[in-house]
Design an enzyme around this catalytic site. Structure first.
Site, PDB file in Angstrom:
ATOM      1  N   ASP A 195       0.812  -1.222   0.000  1.00 49.00           N
ATOM      2  CA  ASP A 195       0.000   0.000   0.000  1.00 49.00           C
ATOM      3  C   ASP A 195       0.843   1.269   0.000  1.00 49.00           C
ATOM      4  O   ASP A 195       0.405   2.326   0.437  1.00 49.00           O
ATOM      5  CB  ASP A 195      -0.965   0.016   1.200  1.00 49.00           C
ATOM      6  CG  ASP A 195      -1.952  -1.153   1.160  1.00 49.00           C
ATOM      7  OD1 ASP A 195      -2.363  -1.537   0.045  1.00 49.00           O
ATOM      8  OD2 ASP A 195      -2.280  -1.682   2.239  1.00 49.00           O
ATOM      9  N   ARG A 196       2.058   1.150  -0.491  1.00 45.48           N
ATOM     10  CA  ARG A 196       2.976   2.278  -0.628  1.00 45.48           C
ATOM     11  C   ARG A 196       3.386   2.878   0.715  1.00 45.48           C
ATOM     12  O   ARG A 196       3.897   3.988   0.765  1.00 45.48           O
ATOM     13  CB  ARG A 196       2.381   3.377  -1.526  1.00 45.48           C
ATOM     14  CG  ARG A 196       2.173   2.932  -2.990  1.00 45.48           C
ATOM     15  CD  ARG A 196       3.467   2.364  -3.560  1.00 45.48           C
ATOM     16  NE  ARG A 196       3.419   2.133  -4.988  1.00 45.48           N
ATOM     17  CZ  ARG A 196       3.328   0.921  -5.555  1.00 45.48           C
ATOM     18  NH1 ARG A 196       3.243  -0.158  -4.802  1.00 45.48           N
ATOM     19  NH2 ARG A 196       3.348   0.789  -6.857  1.00 45.48           N
TER      20      ARG A 196
END
Length: 217
Positions: A195-196
């Site tokens: 999710d970065r």
């Protein structure tokens, strides 16, 4: 819009190969770099010592290119090049550089930023001796970063150098060739996460001490 460009917005990889936390970090930046470098070698990363070197000229115009790291220790990260090249002109003007090791298959990168100095002639000579003879001759033949008339002209220059050193058991180091050392003030270790929400841990020099900081992704 081409078909390739149309898919660019949806191209992404979920980074789930690992994590990096403060408790697992080595005591020094160069020990952590050695640890990750060894793991890159063990993972058969293509040219694990390749790094993207960023410089800027006296007017602040940036340039980047890939070079090969040929050594690192507590003093810094070393690479070799032609001292008359564009990158060397930049370094002589500004005395600063940044380099990134892009270990994409491990979802990792390391960024080194700091001042630069030329390595000693003895260090250059030591590395020069382990270079293949063809690379040694190429260093003499190539006017790096300058415009050349053609590929044929470059090959003709190499042929002339081959004749010049045909009877020489050892090719000497060109006077215009040698090493640079990036003496880091900042070294950041980046580990891709889902999710970065990547892990970014930074060693930063403050006077003669190093502090470790976590950066938001």
């Amino acid at each position: 819009m081409s078909e390739a460009n149309a898919v660019l917005p949806s191209m992404r990889v979920s980074y789930e190969a690992g994590a990096l936390d403060e408790s697992s970090l080595a005591d020094t930046w160069h020990e952590q770099l050695q640890r990750w470098f060894d793991e890159a070698v063990q993972a058969d990363v293509v040219e694990p010592n390749a790094m993207v070197l960023a410089t800027a000229d006296a007017d602040g115009i940036p340039s980047s290119r890939t070079v090969l790291c040929k050594g690192f220790d507590e003093r810094g990260v070393v690479f070799f090049t032609n001292y008359t090249s564009a990158k060397s002109h930049d370094l002589q003007s500004t005395r600063v550089a940044a380099a990134t090791f892009p270990w994409l298959s491990l979802q990792r990168q390391v960024n080194v930023r700091g001042t630069v100095d030329k390595v000693t002639p003895a260090e250059t000579a030591e590395y020069w001796q382990v270079r293949p003879r063809g690379s040694q001759l190429g260093a003499w033949a190539s006017p790096q970063s300058r415009v050349v008339a053609s590929r044929a002209a470059l090959e003709s220059s190499l042929q002339g150098i081959e004749r010049r050193f045909a009877d020489a058991e050892k090719v000497p180091v060109p006077p215009h060739w040698g090493g640079w050392r990036i003496r880091p003030d900042v070294v950041e270790f980046w580990q891709g996460r889902r999710d970065r929400l990547h892990d970014r841990l930074r060693f930063r020099r403050t006077n003669d001490l190093w502090v470790v900081e976590r950066l938001a992704p």
